[in-house]
Design a protein around this motif. Structure first.
Motif, mmCIF file in Angstrom:
data_model
loop_
_atom_site.group_PDB
_atom_site.id
_atom_site.type_symbol
_atom_site.label_atom_id
_atom_site.label_comp_id
_atom_site.label_asym_id
_atom_site.label_seq_id
_atom_site.Cartn_x
_atom_site.Cartn_y
_atom_site.Cartn_z
ATOM 1 N N GLN A 1 39.558 32.034 37.272
ATOM 2 C CA GLN A 1 38.430 32.870 37.658
ATOM 3 C C GLN A 1 38.572 34.292 37.134
ATOM 4 O OE1 GLN A 1 38.455 32.483 41.903
ATOM 5 N NE2 GLN A 1 37.147 30.675 41.929
ATOM 6 N N LEU A 2 39.786 34.739 36.951
ATOM 7 C CA LEU A 2 40.028 36.102 36.465
ATOM 8 C C LEU A 2 40.038 36.199 34.942
ATOM 9 C CD1 LEU A 2 42.774 37.201 38.991
ATOM 10 C CD2 LEU A 2 40.535 38.243 38.736
ATOM 11 N N ARG A 3 39.806 35.087 34.259
ATOM 12 C CA ARG A 3 39.864 35.113 32.787
ATOM 13 C C ARG A 3 38.853 36.100 32.216
ATOM 14 N NH1 ARG A 3 41.743 31.606 28.895
ATOM 15 N NH2 ARG A 3 42.263 30.052 30.470
ATOM 16 N N GLN A 4 37.645 36.157 32.801
ATOM 17 C CA GLN A 4 36.595 37.022 32.261
ATOM 18 C C GLN A 4 36.605 38.414 32.869
ATOM 19 O OE1 GLN A 4 32.668 35.489 31.226
ATOM 20 N NE2 GLN A 4 33.284 33.549 32.125
ATOM 21 N N ASN A 5 37.533 38.681 33.773
ATOM 22 C CA ASN A 5 37.660 40.020 34.324
ATOM 23 C C ASN A 5 38.316 40.913 33.268
ATOM 24 O OD1 ASN A 5 38.660 42.347 35.750
ATOM 25 N ND2 ASN A 5 38.358 41.213 37.652
ATOM 26 N N HIS A 6 37.655 41.998 32.884
ATOM 27 C CA HIS A 6 38.099 42.808 31.753
ATOM 28 C C HIS A 6 38.958 43.997 32.172
ATOM 29 C CE1 HIS A 6 35.778 40.711 28.626
ATOM 30 N NE2 HIS A 6 34.885 40.518 29.593
ATOM 31 N N GLN A 7 39.621 43.899 33.315
ATOM 32 C CA GLN A 7 40.601 44.912 33.679
ATOM 33 C C GLN A 7 41.886 44.689 32.890
ATOM 34 O OE1 GLN A 7 40.478 44.023 37.991
ATOM 35 N NE2 GLN A 7 39.922 46.168 38.290
ATOM 36 N N ASP A 8 42.796 45.656 32.988
ATOM 37 C CA ASP A 8 44.085 45.473 32.308
ATOM 38 C C ASP A 8 44.899 44.404 33.043
ATOM 39 O OD1 ASP A 8 46.202 47.075 34.211
ATOM 40 O OD2 ASP A 8 44.224 48.017 34.213
ATOM 41 N N ASN A 9 45.908 43.880 32.350
ATOM 42 C CA ASN A 9 46.678 42.756 32.887
ATOM 43 C C ASN A 9 47.352 43.084 34.215
ATOM 44 O OD1 ASN A 9 46.083 40.994 30.763
ATOM 45 N ND2 ASN A 9 47.744 41.819 29.501
ATOM 46 N N LEU A 10 47.849 44.318 34.360
ATOM 47 C CA LEU A 10 48.522 44.688 35.603
ATOM 48 C C LEU A 10 47.560 44.642 36.780
ATOM 49 C CD1 LEU A 10 51.135 45.659 36.925
ATOM 50 C CD2 LEU A 10 50.431 48.015 36.404
ATOM 51 N N SER A 11 46.362 45.197 36.605
ATOM 52 C CA SER A 11 45.366 45.175 37.682
ATOM 53 C C SER A 11 44.942 43.748 37.995
ATOM 54 C CB SER A 11 44.148 46.017 37.282
ATOM 55 O OG SER A 11 44.515 47.364 37.051
ATOM 56 N N LYS A 12 44.813 42.921 36.960
ATOM 57 C CA LYS A 12 44.421 41.530 37.197
ATOM 58 C C LYS A 12 45.510 40.760 37.948
ATOM 59 C CE LYS A 12 42.447 39.411 33.672
ATOM 60 N NZ LYS A 12 42.164 38.994 32.292
ATOM 61 N N LEU A 13 46.768 41.057 37.665
ATOM 62 C CA LEU A 13 47.855 40.386 38.386
ATOM 63 C C LEU A 13 47.859 40.781 39.862
ATOM 64 C CD1 LEU A 13 50.726 40.667 35.756
ATOM 65 C CD2 LEU A 13 49.648 38.558 36.548
ATOM 66 N N HIS A 14 47.627 42.078 40.137
ATOM 67 C CA HIS A 14 47.548 42.505 41.533
ATOM 68 C C HIS A 14 46.349 41.858 42.227
ATOM 69 C CE1 HIS A 14 50.844 45.083 40.925
ATOM 70 N NE2 HIS A 14 50.216 46.130 40.430
ATOM 71 N N ARG A 15 45.217 41.815 41.518
ATOM 72 C CA ARG A 15 44.018 41.198 42.105
ATOM 73 C C ARG A 15 44.234 39.701 42.325
ATOM 74 N NH1 ARG A 15 40.293 41.637 45.663
ATOM 75 N NH2 ARG A 15 38.361 40.534 45.170
ATOM 76 N N ARG A 16 44.929 39.077 41.400
ATOM 77 C CA ARG A 16 45.234 37.643 41.542
ATOM 78 C C ARG A 16 46.048 37.395 42.807
ATOM 79 N NH1 ARG A 16 49.674 34.538 40.189
ATOM 80 N NH2 ARG A 16 49.236 32.361 39.625
ATOM 81 N N ALA A 17 47.047 38.241 43.065
ATOM 82 C CA ALA A 17 47.859 38.073 44.275
ATOM 83 C C ALA A 17 47.015 38.246 45.533
ATOM 84 C CB ALA A 17 49.014 39.076 44.260
ATOM 85 N N GLU A 18 46.089 39.213 45.523
ATOM 86 C CA GLU A 18 45.226 39.418 46.686
ATOM 87 C C GLU A 18 44.327 38.209 46.926
ATOM 88 O OE1 GLU A 18 43.070 42.944 45.927
ATOM 89 O OE2 GLU A 18 44.817 44.273 46.050
ATOM 90 N N LEU A 19 43.802 37.620 45.855
ATOM 91 C CA LEU A 19 42.916 36.462 46.011
ATOM 92 C C LEU A 19 43.695 35.224 46.442
ATOM 93 C CD1 LEU A 19 40.620 36.963 42.896
ATOM 94 C CD2 LEU A 19 40.105 37.486 45.281
ATOM 95 N N ILE A 20 44.902 35.064 45.942
ATOM 96 C CA ILE A 20 45.730 33.926 46.370
ATOM 97 C C ILE A 20 46.049 34.051 47.859
ATOM 98 C CG2 ILE A 20 48.026 32.900 46.138
ATOM 99 C CD1 ILE A 20 47.861 33.472 43.140
ATOM 100 N N ASP A 21 46.318 35.278 48.304
ATOM 101 C CA ASP A 21 46.569 35.524 49.737
ATOM 102 C C ASP A 21 45.236 35.823 50.424
ATOM 103 O OD1 ASP A 21 47.989 35.965 52.098
ATOM 104 O OD2 ASP A 21 48.219 38.102 51.673
ATOM 105 N N ARG A 22 44.324 34.880 50.337
ATOM 106 C CA ARG A 22 42.945 35.103 50.790
ATOM 107 C C ARG A 22 42.886 35.474 52.261
ATOM 108 N NH1 ARG A 22 39.188 30.490 48.953
ATOM 109 N NH2 ARG A 22 39.439 31.656 47.010
ATOM 110 N N HIS A 23 43.695 34.853 53.101
ATOM 111 C CA HIS A 23 43.677 35.120 54.535
ATOM 112 C C HIS A 23 44.651 36.223 54.939
ATOM 113 C CE1 HIS A 23 41.089 31.716 54.809
ATOM 114 N NE2 HIS A 23 42.024 30.830 54.530
#
Length: 436
Positions: free
Chosen positions: A30-52
């Motif tokens: 889902q984050l493939r098309q997010n055009h932020q830098d890789n570091l921001s996408k990794l942090h966002r990925r962790a937040e989405l994985i920890d959805r609850h």
């Protein structure tokens, strides 16, 4: 530090096959098309994985336990310093140098040891306290323990430990200072000094050097005649100046140097901010998946033309709304969840003219970025285009397909692409959206 801690915790747990609130593979796509830098996408990925926010809550509780432990330790150090000085000054006849060494001796030795460790970059052994991690048999607790252990000898953590050490020692020195001040206020002491090897002249010069800085700060200090009068004699006449020198020495040679060391440690902590090691194979694999492109090496192969959406930029200052045109994607009422790695506020379905007018008026009254779900098989007729145009240009079109998609759907997709390009809308490509 919290985003880095959460990202690292997700890494450790994923490497141990932990089951998360959301599928990491789906979130990564889902984050493939997010055009932020890789570091921001990794942090966002962790937040989405920890959805609850279960992992974030565990990290917060862990930090709170450490904070309360430090508060209790500070209280213990203050009380220990107070009681130690109180016990040392129980007699009314005091040897000045014995009291001074008893108060400042261990502190000075600890400060020199710290300076040696800093100069030679020596590392001290870390101590693990099991109850800080909750259920130690729990996978999350073990991962947090490993996270702290891995970070123990990084510059940021090492300077943070120095900050804690100096803060605790300062609390002990403050306890000593308060105890000495209170006892000097309510008791009458007599001071003396003794030496077998040192002459009067040598001790006079030594005490003069010791008194130089306290005197500059306004403390009363004994004169040369008072110093000589106190040798081997309990001098009550000049006791006030000796007591003032004792307080001044505690401040100048105990509290101020330790406060300076604490300030240096705080400054170094800010200089050495923690960083995510993107060179780890775990992060490299994720980044490569985001950057991976399929290339056909056959020379006679001519790929079908692919329409590329312009770069999608998520407006940080805007609200993010999700709305479906006419109908929801089949079997997927939560279609908007985590699209492009963003949380969207569901505005349900718009179908009637009044609903379109209300949506356009509401969106125009505030900064809003809209994610609009449209069935790809639907013809881009003038009425639908006119209604979409009333929403402005800050629109992302989410084209979805169903199980009945055929060649006619592909033709209408191309028509939708043309419309989006004409009106300046970005779109999420169908081949990146799960068919339902």
């Amino acid at each position: 530090m919290m985003p880095i801690s959460l990202t690292e915790l997700v890494r450790l747990l994923e490497q141990r096959n932990h089951i998360f609130s959301a599928d990491p593979t789906v979130i990564t796509e889902q984050l493939r098309q997010n055009h932020q830098d890789n570091l921001s996408k990794l942090h966002r990925r962790a937040e989405l994985i920890d959805r609850h926010q279960e992992l974030a809550d565990r990290l917060n509780r862990h930090q709170h336990r450490i904070q309360w432990l430090l508060y209790m330790a500070a209280a213990v150090w203050f009380i220990t310093g107070f009681m130690g000085t109180y016990g040392l000054m129980q007699q009314s006849a005091l040897n000045f140098f014995v009291v001074l060494m008893g108060i400042l001796g261990m502190n000075t030795i600890m400060l020199f040891i710290w300076l040696i460790n800093v100069c030679f970059r020596r590392q001290t052994q870390s101590i693990t306290i099991p109850f800080l991690y909750g259920k130690h048999s729990d996978a999350v607790g073990q991962a947090i323990a490993q996270l702290d252990s891995d970070a123990m000898f990084r510059p940021h953590t090492m300077w943070r430990r120095s900050v804690v050490m100096h803060r605790l020692t300062l609390m002990g020195l403050m306890g000593m200072f308060v105890a000495a001040l209170l006892l000097l206020l309510v008791r009458q002491y007599r001071f003396t000094w003794e030496s077998t090897l040192l002459s009067n002249q040598t001790m006079t010069h030594a005490i003069a050097y010791l008194a130089w800085l306290p005197e500059k700060l306004g403390f009363d200090v004994p004169t040369a005649s008072a110093i000589l009068a106190s040798r081997n004699h309990l001098d009550e006449t000049n006791a006030a100046t000796w007591g003032s020198l004792l307080l001044g020495s505690l401040l100048c040679y105990g509290i101020l140097p330790r406060l300076l060391a604490w300030g240096v440690s705080v400054w170094q902590t800010h200089r050495h901010q923690p960083e995510l090691n993107l060179q780890l194979p775990y992060y490299q694999n994720i980044i490569q998946r985001w950057q991976r492109k399929i290339v056909d090496s056959d020379q006679d192969y001519s790929p079908d033309p692919v329409r590329q959406s312009p770069a999608i930029t998520l407006q940080a200052a805007s609200q993010h709304w999700a709305v479906a045109v006419d109908m929801l994607p089949q079997n997927n009422p939560q279609w908007y969840q985590d699209v492009l790695g963003q949380e969207w506020l569901n505005q349900n379905v718009v179908a009637s003219r009044d609903e379109w007018v209300h949506l356009a008026q509401t969106a125009a009254a505030q900064p809003v970025q809209l994610l609009v779900a449209i069935r790809a098989a639907q013809t881009p007729d003038r009425g639908t285009i006119r209604r979409l145009a009333s929403l402005g240009t800050n629109v992302i079109v989410w084209l979805w397909t169903d199980s009945t998609s055929d060649s006619s759907t592909q033709e209408r997709l191309q028509q939708w692409y043309d419309v989006c390009e004409q009106y300046g809308w970005t779109w999420v490509k169908c081949n990146n959206v799960k068919s339902l």
